[in-house]
Design an enzyme around this catalytic site. Structure first.
Site, PDB file in Angstrom:
ATOM      1  N   ASP A  13      68.108  30.141  44.957  1.00  0.00           N
ATOM      2  CA  ASP A  13      66.992  30.850  44.318  1.00  0.00           C
ATOM      3  C   ASP A  13      67.466  32.043  43.497  1.00  0.00           C
ATOM      4  O   ASP A  13      66.803  33.078  43.415  1.00  0.00           O
ATOM      5  CB  ASP A  13      65.943  31.273  45.369  1.00  0.00           C
ATOM      6  CG  ASP A  13      65.474  30.062  46.168  1.00  0.00           C
ATOM      7  OD1 ASP A  13      65.066  29.072  45.549  1.00  0.00           O
ATOM      8  OD2 ASP A  13      65.559  30.105  47.411  1.00  0.00           O
ATOM      9  N   HIS A  43      63.455  24.441  40.536  1.00  0.00           N
ATOM     10  CA  HIS A  43      63.913  25.390  39.512  1.00  0.00           C
ATOM     11  C   HIS A  43      62.731  25.782  38.636  1.00  0.00           C
ATOM     12  O   HIS A  43      61.962  24.919  38.203  1.00  0.00           O
ATOM     13  CB  HIS A  43      65.020  24.756  38.658  1.00  0.00           C
ATOM     14  CG  HIS A  43      66.296  24.530  39.432  1.00  0.00           C
ATOM     15  ND1 HIS A  43      67.382  23.870  38.935  1.00  0.00           N
ATOM     16  CD2 HIS A  43      66.646  24.910  40.678  1.00  0.00           C
ATOM     17  CE1 HIS A  43      68.349  23.841  39.840  1.00  0.00           C
ATOM     18  NE2 HIS A  43      67.912  24.461  40.904  1.00  0.00           N
TER      19      HIS A  43
HETATM   20  P1  IMP Z   1      67.259  20.372  53.160  1.00  0.00           P
HETATM   21  O1  IMP Z   1      68.434  20.228  52.259  1.00  0.00           O
HETATM   22  O2  IMP Z   1      65.935  20.231  52.450  1.00  0.00           O
HETATM   23  O3  IMP Z   1      67.331  19.520  54.391  1.00  0.00           O
HETATM   24  O4  IMP Z   1      67.289  21.882  53.705  1.00  0.00           O
HETATM   25  C1  IMP Z   1      68.367  22.390  54.471  1.00  0.00           C
HETATM   26  C2  IMP Z   1      68.440  23.890  54.323  1.00  0.00           C
HETATM   27  O5  IMP Z   1      68.840  24.210  52.989  1.00  0.00           O
HETATM   28  C3  IMP Z   1      67.105  24.610  54.546  1.00  0.00           C
HETATM   29  O6  IMP Z   1      67.339  25.888  55.128  1.00  0.00           O
HETATM   30  C4  IMP Z   1      66.558  24.768  53.142  1.00  0.00           C
HETATM   31  O7  IMP Z   1      65.672  25.851  53.039  1.00  0.00           O
HETATM   32  C5  IMP Z   1      67.833  25.002  52.355  1.00  0.00           C
HETATM   33  N1  IMP Z   1      67.693  24.539  50.960  1.00  0.00           N
HETATM   34  C6  IMP Z   1      67.756  23.271  50.507  1.00  0.00           C
HETATM   35  N2  IMP Z   1      67.630  23.249  49.169  1.00  0.00           N
HETATM   36  C7  IMP Z   1      67.496  24.524  48.771  1.00  0.00           C
HETATM   37  C8  IMP Z   1      67.358  25.162  47.482  1.00  0.00           C
HETATM   38  O8  IMP Z   1      67.373  24.529  46.430  1.00  0.00           O
HETATM   39  N3  IMP Z   1      67.233  26.514  47.472  1.00  0.00           N
HETATM   40  C9  IMP Z   1      67.263  27.251  48.603  1.00  0.00           C
HETATM   41  N4  IMP Z   1      67.404  26.710  49.827  1.00  0.00           N
HETATM   42  C10 IMP Z   1      67.525  25.355  49.907  1.00  0.00           C
END
Ligand code: IMP
Ligand code: MG
Length: 332
Positions: A13, A43
């Protein structure tokens, strides 16, 4: 000529979408290539007052004339992809590598009810489960999905051929410390690495075509989901300093660090090898810089931060992002 890779130094982010949209215009890029794990990333930025947001298509393709490709290392949710193509009229402009792993309904529902995923506060987009099936050779590829047939390209071949004489912006997603193998916070991570090398691998781009690596450093880093976060501010500090931020995909409120963790910044620089740094959300750290677009508006507070960042990363800070509009940027 060659590829410009963008990578977030911390937990995400940091404003990658906006930076990619900005540099694609600046360098008159031919391609914007989406890398990273899947539609778990969101994004966004504002363009002339309009909110631009995407989870699958390269965000910069929405506001500029670039050919977009989702690289073969990215898990694709066909519904989200097709909805974005329609919403932003991207037919004939954004394509999918035929090899991309596909996220199916079962992956999403499994992730939503899985205890481990709930514990780590996954975005529950099905990305992790789809990738796991793909690794087990049980997954589908984009070429197996009828609705995607008109969008299929051989991205690997196209990008490697074009990188010789065109500019290619690689829009990575997630962030260094969300990396599966390269971070210090497993299992509070996403389902693959999110580093320069990982994005190069997602696109299967020959390393000799790398021209620049821009490391995105958010002045006061944030994190969504669970897991360790150094120098974390309390919710009351966040609200008294008006630093609330919400995830664009999930609406979750973001956790916030009260300062840059210099050891982790050094690690991110060592791992990613930046040639430049983009310092983002400068207005949150130094509110007088809100929406600034010229160098004479840079405050002493930001100048001091820039000196320290350059010392630690060994790379010059070349961009200061000062607000959520695409134009709120200072090129140093
Ligand atoms: P997942 O990849 O959706 O399973 O999420 C795993 C961890 O990575 C969680 O804590 C999410 O919040 C974080 N996460 C996944 N994608 C993003 C992103 O694009 N930005 C910020 N955090 C992310
Ligand atoms: Mg990958």
């Amino acid at each position: 000529m060659g590829a410009i890779i963008t990578v977030d130094a911390f937990w995400g982010d940091g404003g990658k979408g906006k930076l990619c949209a900005y540099i694609s215009k600046e360098y008159d890029a031919k391609y914007i290539v989406r890398a990273g794990t899947g539609p778990n990333a969101g994004h966004s930025y504002f363009y002339n007052g309009t909110f631009i947001h995407s989870r699958m298509v390269p965000t910069g393709c929405i506001t500029g004339d670039f050919r977009g490709i989702i690289s073969s290392g990215v898990a694709v949710d066909p519904q989200i992809f097709l909805a974005e193509i329609e919403k932003y009229s991207l037919d004939g402009k954004v394509f999918v590598d035929w090899r991309c792993p596909i996220i199916e309904h079962d992956h999403i529902s499994a992730e939503q009810s899985d205890e481990k995923m709930i514990k780590i506060d996954s975005t529950k987009s099905g990305t992790g489960f789809a990738r796991a099936d793909f690794i087990m050779r049980k997954g589908k590829q984009a070429k197996d999905i009828e609705g995607l047939s008109t969008y299929l390209v051989d991205g690997i071949e196209e990008i490697n051929k074009s990188a010789r004489d065109s500019v290619i912006v690689i829009e990575g997603s997630q962030a260094t410390f969300l990396s599966l193998y390269a971070s210090d916070r497993y299992p509070y991570v996403t389902s693959d690495n999110c580093t320069t090398a990982a994005f190069l691998d997602d696109a299967s781009l020959n390393w000799q075509y790398i021209d620049k690596v821009i490391l995105i450093v958010k002045c006061l880093p944030t994190c969504v989901g669970n897991g360790p976060l150094p120098f974390e501010l309390s919710t009351s500090e966040i609200s008294s300093r008006q630093l609330e931020e919400y995830g664009v995909n999930t609406g979750r409120s973001k956790r916030r660090s009260g300062q840059i963790d210099w050891d982790r910044l050094e690690y991110a620089a060592n791992v990613n090898g930046p040639t430049e740094v983009a310092l983002t959300f400068c207005d949150q750290y130094s509110p007088e810089m809100k929406s600034a677009v010229s160098k004479d508006k840079v405050t002493e507070k930001i100048k001091k931060l820039v000196v320290k960042i350059e010392k630690i990363t060994g790379a010059p800070v070349t961009y200061l992002s000062t607000g959520n509009e695409l134009s709120h940027m200072i090129k140093l």
